[in-house]
Design a protein around this motif. Sequence first.
Motif, short mmCIF file in Angstrom:
data_model
loop_
_atom_site.label_atom_id
_atom_site.label_comp_id
_atom_site.label_asym_id
_atom_site.label_seq_id
_atom_site.Cartn_x
_atom_site.Cartn_y
_atom_site.Cartn_z
N THR A 4 0.67 -1.38 -0.02
CA THR A 4 -0.01 0.14 -0.15
C THR A 4 0.66 1.37 0.14
N ASP A 5 2.08 1.29 0.60
CA ASP A 5 2.93 2.35 0.20
C ASP A 5 3.30 2.87 -1.18
N TYR A 6 3.15 2.00 -1.95
CA TYR A 6 3.45 2.17 -3.28
C TYR A 6 2.20 2.76 -4.22
N ASP A 7 1.24 2.91 -3.38
CA ASP A 7 -0.12 3.52 -4.04
C ASP A 7 -0.01 5.19 -4.12
N ASP A 8 0.73 5.64 -3.17
CA ASP A 8 0.91 7.12 -3.09
C ASP A 8 2.52 7.47 -3.64
N VAL A 9 2.43 7.41 -4.69
CA VAL A 9 3.67 7.96 -5.32
C VAL A 9 3.43 9.31 -6.21
N ALA A 10 4.58 9.93 -6.20
CA ALA A 10 4.37 11.24 -7.00
C ALA A 10 5.41 11.15 -8.16
N ILE A 11 4.98 11.46 -9.40
CA ILE A 11 5.76 11.49 -10.44
C ILE A 11 5.88 13.19 -11.00
N SER A 12 7.15 13.54 -11.09
CA SER A 12 7.23 15.00 -11.62
C SER A 12 8.35 15.07 -12.65
N HIS A 13 7.79 15.95 -13.67
CA HIS A 13 8.93 16.31 -14.67
C HIS A 13 10.10 17.40 -14.19
N ARG A 19 14.80 14.88 -16.83
CA ARG A 19 14.29 13.76 -16.38
C ARG A 19 12.85 13.70 -15.62
N TYR A 20 12.40 12.67 -15.66
CA TYR A 20 11.19 12.49 -14.71
C TYR A 20 11.59 11.79 -13.48
N GLU A 21 10.99 11.93 -12.52
CA GLU A 21 11.34 11.55 -11.14
C GLU A 21 10.06 11.01 -10.26
N ILE A 24 8.43 8.66 -3.35
CA ILE A 24 7.60 8.32 -2.43
C ILE A 24 7.92 9.14 -1.21
N GLY A 25 7.03 9.77 -0.84
CA GLY A 25 7.28 10.87 0.27
C GLY A 25 8.17 11.88 -0.30
N ASP A 26 9.37 12.28 0.27
CA ASP A 26 10.60 13.21 -0.02
C ASP A 26 11.47 12.50 -0.60
N GLU A 27 11.40 11.21 -0.79
CA GLU A 27 12.63 10.49 -1.41
C GLU A 27 12.22 9.90 -2.89
N VAL A 28 13.22 10.53 -3.55
CA VAL A 28 13.35 9.91 -5.26
C VAL A 28 13.79 8.59 -5.21
N VAL A 29 12.84 7.63 -5.60
CA VAL A 29 13.47 6.21 -5.73
C VAL A 29 13.19 5.97 -7.30
#
Length: 103
Positions: A4-13, A19-21, A24-29
Amino acid sequence: MTATDYDDVAISHRPERQRYELAIGDEVVGIAAYDVIDGVTVFNHTVVRDAHERHGLAGRLVQAAISDVTGQGGTFAATCSYVQHWLEKNHQFDDALVPVPTP
């Protein structure tokens, strides 16, 4: 992490970094890096940190990145083996896929 932690991810340009990042939270993974050659976005590298592999994050990142490019009317190509493999299984962007330009 749980699934369920992987349901809330943010993708930004991040165009300043080409690159696109995926965060998860404040961590770019994860990142999907690209170059722009003759107006074509060429995806050249995709990576997700080892601790977060096998949760579909790379696919979500690639889909979001390509969707962003095509949503702006752009075309894309891929030299990244992961993106190439993803495109073999996902065909919703075939109309915007072009050969890799030669500089």
